[in-house]
Design an enzyme around this catalytic site. Sequence first.
Site: not given
Ligand code: HSE
Length: 343
Positions: A11, A99, A128, A155, A209, A212, A223, A227, A324
């Site tokens: 959450f 999470t 992911k 993604v 937001g 990560e 990250d 992807k 976001g």
């Molecule tokens: N931290 C990742 C980004 C979040 O900035 O793209 C979305 O996957």
Amino acid sequence: MKTLKIAQIGFGTVGQGLLEIIQTKSKDLVETEGVEVRVVAISDFQKGSVADPDGIDIGRALEAVKDGGSLDSYEGGSHGWDALTTISECGADVMCEATFTDLETGEPAISHVKAALEKGMHVTTTNKGPVVLAAREMMDLARKNGVQFLFEGAVMSGTPTLSFAMKNLAGCTISKIEGILNGTTNYMLTEMEAGKDYDIALKQAQELGYAEAVPDADVEGFDAAGKVVILANLLLGAAIGPKDVDRTGITGLSIGQLEKAAKDGLRYKLIGSAEKTATGIAASVKPIALPLADPLAGVGGATNALTFHTDLLGPVTVVGAGAGRVETGFALLQDLLDIARSN
Ligand code: HSE
């Protein structure tokens, strides 16, 4: 009218984003989709838990966790359930997993996803970890249990990417994918080019937001590499892991290099790509100085862009939000509606 009972596991930014959307759109969803989305449980390892088969009041749940608060202060319902107890006891139709991502072990998300699928619950996740490390296994488990395992948000947040490629480009052969796959670094590069310091740009990306839980995952390219793995395995028929991606992040880029590139009519972007080769798959994530005329050079902020190179359509590019709160929450909503429509 259908009722879709959901359990929200995790959450934080994304989980709260989904609940805000459900709260705002509940009337529209009933009118346009004939679906009532009822939140019957929320569990977060830091923010506590609440479960109520009659439905949780979303406004009160969001209020309870404001400013570091806990769901334990929510009046009514059952409390004290960890994620696995929640999955086993709450009676939801769908588990929404949001999470934190761990790209090394995939945990705790893999255990959550497995438990829910084995319980006969559909699963949607923006995490992911399970998709990078165990997508095929989870999809097989879902099939065996007669439920769906969906992960549109893994993604490019809520920008239709995976479902678009798997549904709308079905029949095309995709030979290569390439693009901007990380919102945090794209936002940072845009801000740094405008003169902001690296640390300030990163802090802002965290506040918005995008980043990560441990932002090294963004700035070191892990990250984006995750992807690339997801896209290569699902769309190019590969069977690669994060270590198979030749990865360089943005930490080695100085403001001086960005300024020099700008003077030369270039702009740095962190580009992820995977391509079928004669011997397998070539996959990489690295900063590339693109000519300003390149369409990817014009993609700024937390926006992402991904080009699919196809045999029947040539290149097809999707551009949209890459990270976001609401943008990623919306990915979960897309999966929920997909589940509601097909069940
Ligand atoms: N931290 C990742 C980004 C979040 O900035 O793209 C979305 O996957």
